[in-house]
Design a protein around this motif. Structure first.
Motif, PDB file in Angstrom:
ATOM      1  N   LEU A   1       4.316  -2.929 -10.645  1.00 18.29           N
ATOM      2  CA  LEU A   1       4.988  -1.544  -9.692  1.00 18.29           C
ATOM      3  C   LEU A   1       6.127  -0.655 -10.995  1.00 18.29           C
ATOM      4  O   LEU A   1       7.208  -1.526 -11.010  1.00 18.29           O
ATOM      5  CB  LEU A   1       5.821  -1.805  -8.650  1.00 18.29           C
TER       6      LEU A   1
ATOM      7  N   SER B   1       1.657   2.372  -4.176  1.00 16.07           N
ATOM      8  CA  SER B   1       1.083   1.843  -4.316  1.00 16.07           C
ATOM      9  C   SER B   1       0.685   3.231  -5.554  1.00 16.07           C
ATOM     10  O   SER B   1       0.145   3.478  -6.378  1.00 16.07           O
ATOM     11  CB  SER B   1      -0.634   1.969  -3.324  1.00 16.07           C
ATOM     12  N   ASN B   2       1.390   4.331  -4.799  1.00 16.41           N
ATOM     13  CA  ASN B   2       1.267   5.952  -5.317  1.00 16.41           C
ATOM     14  C   ASN B   2       2.476   6.485  -5.574  1.00 16.41           C
ATOM     15  O   ASN B   2       3.687   5.441  -5.273  1.00 16.41           O
ATOM     16  CB  ASN B   2       0.413   6.932  -5.280  1.00 16.41           C
ATOM     17  N   GLU B   3       3.400   6.906  -6.882  1.00 18.12           N
ATOM     18  CA  GLU B   3       4.113   7.549  -7.690  1.00 18.12           C
ATOM     19  C   GLU B   3       5.359   8.413  -6.390  1.00 18.12           C
ATOM     20  O   GLU B   3       6.354   7.690  -6.046  1.00 18.12           O
ATOM     21  CB  GLU B   3       3.931   8.733  -8.909  1.00 18.12           C
ATOM     22  N   ALA B   4       4.417   8.998  -5.320  1.00 22.84           N
ATOM     23  CA  ALA B   4       4.818   9.585  -4.205  1.00 22.84           C
ATOM     24  C   ALA B   4       5.786   8.913  -3.116  1.00 22.84           C
ATOM     25  O   ALA B   4       7.103   8.623  -2.937  1.00 22.84           O
ATOM     26  CB  ALA B   4       4.518  10.532  -3.157  1.00 22.84           C
ATOM     27  N   GLY B   5       5.004   7.450  -3.497  1.00 23.20           N
ATOM     28  CA  GLY B   5       5.470   6.415  -2.437  1.00 23.20           C
ATOM     29  C   GLY B   5       6.470   5.874  -2.839  1.00 23.20           C
ATOM     30  O   GLY B   5       8.081   5.363  -2.286  1.00 23.20           O
ATOM     31  N   ARG B   6       6.569   5.316  -4.397  1.00 21.08           N
ATOM     32  CA  ARG B   6       7.828   4.934  -5.224  1.00 21.08           C
ATOM     33  C   ARG B   6       8.941   6.143  -5.517  1.00 21.08           C
ATOM     34  O   ARG B   6      10.022   5.400  -4.951  1.00 21.08           O
ATOM     35  CB  ARG B   6       7.211   4.393  -6.410  1.00 21.08           C
TER      36      ARG B   6
ATOM     37  N   ASP C   1       2.817  -7.889  -8.021  1.00 25.72           N
ATOM     38  CA  ASP C   1       2.189  -6.401  -8.361  1.00 25.72           C
ATOM     39  C   ASP C   1       3.401  -5.752  -9.667  1.00 25.72           C
ATOM     40  O   ASP C   1       4.503  -6.336  -9.516  1.00 25.72           O
ATOM     41  CB  ASP C   1       2.369  -5.586  -7.406  1.00 25.72           C
TER      42      ASP C   1
ATOM     43  N   GLU D   1       1.106  -1.472  -0.516  1.00 26.13           N
ATOM     44  CA  GLU D   1      -0.065  -0.215   0.006  1.00 26.13           C
ATOM     45  C   GLU D   1       1.101   0.601  -0.017  1.00 26.13           C
ATOM     46  O   GLU D   1       0.264   2.656  -0.485  1.00 26.13           O
ATOM     47  CB  GLU D   1      -1.447  -0.245   1.601  1.00 26.13           C
TER      48      GLU D   1
END
Length: 514
Positions: free
Chosen positions: A473, A426-431, A471, A423
């Motif tokens: 990613l 799941s978004n670009e900021a986290g990656r 996933d 989780e």
């Protein structure tokens, strides 16, 4: 929507050139391109007859020629240059926003009006008399500013997408040069056989036009040089097709062939190349290479893209530029080992996948811009919901750090497992946050190794797949920008330092504590 004569909102401007000493800067219509301008030095005695208008800060130019969408607002650094009479020069008055005027002159709406009033058989263009009949939609000044601001936002997105595509193109070139060196100088000493050793070479043809059955149905695409675009890996969809009977009389190639423009009106068009991703027929202006078993088609495409000027040097020197099949077959090109070609093709495939997404996004933005400008200049936009933009201060010039050379070496240790739940990614900021963690870890673990952007990005993508196999990613263009930003910040803070590799003759980046 109220309309006014264009010359009432923006009267003619510019002054005739008077005798001068020394040299001045000159801009022709051909030297105004989408990606910038090229100025040349001219003296009064040597200047072309068309170099006859002096422009000032605040003037706006647009090309007179039909089908030529070139517009330029004269900035202070261009004040006093000489421009071609192929431009019309106008200057917005106090009731016409300069940004709005530029947006209008760049619109399809204006281009249609200009084309309607163009005259001339060889090169249709609009005269001063024709310009007197042009009109411009004239909302109140605040609404003009709102329209220009809205369209400028979309133009910015379009420019950003084009910049991203150029960065990916530059990345592909850098990977090629890192792996194979310059294909013309061949400093790495690869085998350099003639092109006929790369595969089967054939020249296209035109099935007889006097037999309509050759073109009676859409059995197979018939590719022309227009379908070989400079910025596309694969040939575009053909406008004309051959029937089954026509295909039997035509020259065809299978998917994976390289089509090369070898007959053109200008040398710049010679050597333009694209791959086929389907079976096609092609005309006599094109030579094709169907690669042999030891030649990778993606490598071959990149080889031609980087060696285009070398290919052009083999064309005939007459008015019609021709590279015959016989001459084409004898051109010598580097041919590294097949395994190395395939390794390059794998990297190029990842880059092209990302580029494909940006091309789709660019198309979407261009469609949006066309729809918005049409609505704006027809008076169909509800401008009451668009806030009036605040004045934007002039940008402060900053030292350009984008020219820092980032060399590559694959990380020699596994990037650490952050033990993050899916989780969190799941978004670009986290990656991107994870990417920063890995960058810091790499820098701490590799004090003696040069940092290489594309290889690091590839290693990060691989590590993501290892840690989260279930996933999908993916690190996109934002990751590329994140790494660049980290590099420049690390240089500023002293965490990274520039070093010079005497053997390779290039700048590398290493941890400052190495």
């Amino acid at each position: 929507m109220n309309f006014a004569p264009l010359l009432k909102a923006a009267p003619f401007s510019g002054a005739r050139v008077k005798p001068f000493q020394g040299v001045k800067k000159y801009l022709s219509t051909g030297d105004l391109q989408e990606d910038g301008i090229s100025l040349v030095d001219i003296s009064f005695d040597s200047k072309p007859s068309r170099a006859d208008i002096v422009v000032s800060t605040g003037d706006v130019l647009f090309a007179r020629m039909k089908g030529t969408k070139k517009v330029l607002r004269i900035s202070p650094d261009l004040d006093g240059i000489i421009v071609s009479t192929g431009f019309a020069v106008v200057r917005p008055n106090e009731n016409c926003s300069a940004d709005y005027l530029v947006s209008y002159l760049r619109s399809e709406y204006f281009e249609r009006e200009k084309a309607r009033l163009c005259s001339g058989a060889i090169q249709p263009a609009i005269t001063n008399e024709g310009i007197q009949d042009l009109s411009i939609p004239c909302p109140v000044i605040n609404d003009q500013i709102r329209i220009a601001h809205l369209l400028g936002k979309v133009e910015g997105l379009i420019a950003q997408r084009k910049q991203h595509l150029q960065q990916l193109d530059d990345l592909l070139k850098s990977v090629f040069l890192e792996m194979f060196g310059d294909p013309v100088r061949n400093e790495k000493g690869w085998d350099k056989p003639p092109l006929h050793a790369f595969g089967k070479i054939s020249t296209g043809n035109t099935p007889p036009r006097n037999d309509p059955t050759n073109y009676a149905s859409a059995h197979i695409e018939w590719i022309k040089t227009d379908n070989i675009a400079a910025d596309a890996v694969f040939v575009t969809k053909a406008a004309e097709h051959l029937s089954e009977a026509g295909a039997k009389r035509a020259r065809t190639v299978e998917a994976g062939a390289l089509l090369v423009a070898c007959i053109a009106g200008s040398v710049e068009s010679i050597g333009r190349a694209a791959l086929t991703d389907r079976k096609v027929a092609f005309n006599q202006q094109i030579n094709a290479i169907q690669p042999g078993p030891e030649v990778d088609s993606t490598f071959l495409y990149a080889l031609f893209k980087l060696g285009r000027s070398y290919i052009q040097s083999h064309a005939s020197k007459g008015m019609k530029k021709i590279l015959t099949k016989g001459d084409f077959e004898q051109i010598r090109m580097i041919r590294p080992p097949f395994d190395l070609q395939r390794e390059f093709a794998a990297v190029a495939g990842q880059i092209d996948t990302l580029a494909g997404r940006y091309r789709e996004s660019l198309t979407d933005h261009e469609i949006l811009y066309a729809a918005l400008s049409q609505s704006a200049f027809n008076g169909d936009l509800d401008l009451s919901r668009i806030p009036l933009p605040a004045a934007i201060p002039e940008p402060v010039p900053m030292e350009d750090s984008t020219n820092v050379a980032v060399e590559l070496e694959v990380p020699a240790f596994p990037l650490p497992d952050p033990k993050l739940p899916i989780e969190a990614l799941s978004n670009e900021a986290g990656r991107l946050q994870l990417l920063t963690t890995w960058l810091e870890a790499w820098n701490a673990a590799h004090p003696a190794h040069a940092f290489v952007l594309p290889d690091f990005l590839d290693a990060a993508q691989t590590r993501l797949a290892e840690l989260y196999p279930e996933d999908d990613l993916e690190l996109g263009m934002a990751a590329y920008e994140q790494i660049k930003n980290w590099v420049f910040a690390a240089l500023d803070s002293g965490a990274l330092a520039q070093d010079y590799d005497e053997e390779a003759k290039r700048i590398t980046l290493k941890a400052a504590h190495a």
